[in-house]
Design a protein around this motif. Structure first.
Motif, mmCIF file in Angstrom:
data_model
loop_
_atom_site.group_PDB
_atom_site.id
_atom_site.type_symbol
_atom_site.label_atom_id
_atom_site.label_comp_id
_atom_site.label_asym_id
_atom_site.label_seq_id
_atom_site.Cartn_x
_atom_site.Cartn_y
_atom_site.Cartn_z
ATOM 1 N N UNK A 250 4.771 -2.213 -3.758
ATOM 2 C CA UNK A 250 4.299 -1.175 -4.670
ATOM 3 C C UNK A 250 3.988 0.123 -3.946
ATOM 4 N N UNK A 251 3.305 0.045 -2.790
ATOM 5 C CA UNK A 251 2.941 1.279 -2.078
ATOM 6 C C UNK A 251 4.174 2.023 -1.563
ATOM 7 N N UNK A 252 5.244 1.282 -1.265
ATOM 8 C CA UNK A 252 6.472 1.912 -0.808
ATOM 9 C C UNK A 252 7.181 2.610 -1.967
ATOM 10 N N UNK A 253 7.177 1.983 -3.115
ATOM 11 C CA UNK A 253 7.757 2.606 -4.298
ATOM 12 C C UNK A 253 6.997 3.874 -4.668
ATOM 13 N N UNK A 254 5.677 3.824 -4.568
ATOM 14 C CA UNK A 254 4.854 4.994 -4.892
ATOM 15 C C UNK A 254 5.129 6.138 -3.926
ATOM 16 N N UNK A 255 5.339 5.799 -2.661
ATOM 17 C CA UNK A 255 5.645 6.827 -1.666
ATOM 18 C C UNK A 255 6.978 7.498 -1.988
ATOM 19 N N UNK A 256 7.951 6.702 -2.380
ATOM 20 C CA UNK A 256 9.256 7.246 -2.738
ATOM 21 C C UNK A 256 9.156 8.077 -4.015
ATOM 22 N N UNK A 257 8.353 7.606 -4.974
ATOM 23 C CA UNK A 257 8.207 8.308 -6.246
ATOM 24 C C UNK A 257 7.596 9.689 -6.058
ATOM 25 N N UNK A 258 6.679 9.814 -5.114
ATOM 26 C CA UNK A 258 5.996 11.095 -4.904
ATOM 27 C C UNK A 258 6.767 12.041 -3.984
ATOM 28 N N UNK A 259 7.841 11.539 -3.398
ATOM 29 C CA UNK A 259 8.618 12.357 -2.464
ATOM 30 C C UNK A 259 9.364 13.462 -3.206
ATOM 31 N N UNK A 260 9.187 14.696 -2.727
ATOM 32 C CA UNK A 260 9.895 15.834 -3.294
ATOM 33 C C UNK A 260 11.080 16.131 -2.374
#
Length: 229
Positions: A12-22
């Motif tokens: 989950x934390x990896x997905x969140x990091x990718x989701x917030x990546x601009x």
């Protein structure tokens, strides 16, 4: 794409990091339609069966994540010019951190050319982590039983990329004598990368005994050793 990625059981934390990546030029998130197209293409080849695309440079090169096998969760770079799927980052978070902390880099080659090595692997001063030895052992076992030539190359590259400098003679040396010229070349390259001085005599011999691209790699490795002297 993120909804699709959830089906691959990514942390989950990896997905969140990718989701917030601009994203920016050279590093853009692969959107759903492109993801499906590339992933379907990957599934046609044994070489790409363990990876999925995450980021693209819009020139058919991709940052990918391993979704199965010993390297699961790690990040590699897939270039359409020269395939080398050895892991470059331990996690999605580490990949994104490297991109965000080097805003002037706009593609893989720029990151690769930075004076300070931003990749997690390979690294001269590799900080060991608990599962590394298990991963290398599992990859060595796969290499010993794999019949596909291209997959054997990639397994060898990954093994060497994850090798600690204290294991060079036990892990990298055997690949120097491999009959595959690309594996031999990469093994010799690693001796130069690690500035492994005990290999100097062996490298001198390889100047005449190695396959053509191995001879060039040995010449470059010896030059690196001299610069470190």
């Amino acid at each position: 794409m993120l909804e699709v990625l959830k089906t691959f059981d990514i942390k989950k934390n990896e997905l969140e990091k990718l989701a917030s990546f601009v994203g920016r030029t050279g590093f853009t998130k692969v959107e759903k339609d492109e993801f499906q197209e590339v992933y379907t293409y990957f599934q046609q080849f044994i070489l790409y069966k363990d990876i999925i695309p995450l980021l693209s440079d819009s020139n058919s090169n991709y940052w990918c994540m391993y979704i199965s096998g010993p390297l699961r969760g790690m990040i590699c770079y897939l270039s359409h010019d020269e395939v080398n799927l050895e892991p470059k980052f331990h996690t999605i978070s580490n990949l994104i951190e490297a991109i965000e902390t080097h805003p002037d880099a706009y593609d893989f080659s720029i990151l690769d050319a930075l004076e300070q090595n931003v990749f997690d692997f390979p690294k001269k001063d590799l900080i060991d982590f608990p599962e590394r030895e298990y991963i290398v052992k599992a990859l060595l076992d796969e290499f010993a039983h794999e019949m596909d030539e291209e997959r054997r190359q990639q397994l060898a590259f990954s093994i060497m990329s994850l090798t600690h400098h204290t294991e060079i003679e036990s892990t990298i040396y055997p690949f120097i004598n491999n009959e595959d010229m690309y594996i031999q070349e990469r093994a010799i390259w690693f001796l130069g990368f690690h500035s492994y001085k005990p290999a100097q005599e062996k490298l001198q011999q390889l100047l005449t005994t190695a396959m053509p691209n191995g001879k060039l790699a040995a010449k470059i490795a010896l030059r690196k050793l001299k610069l470190q002297a």
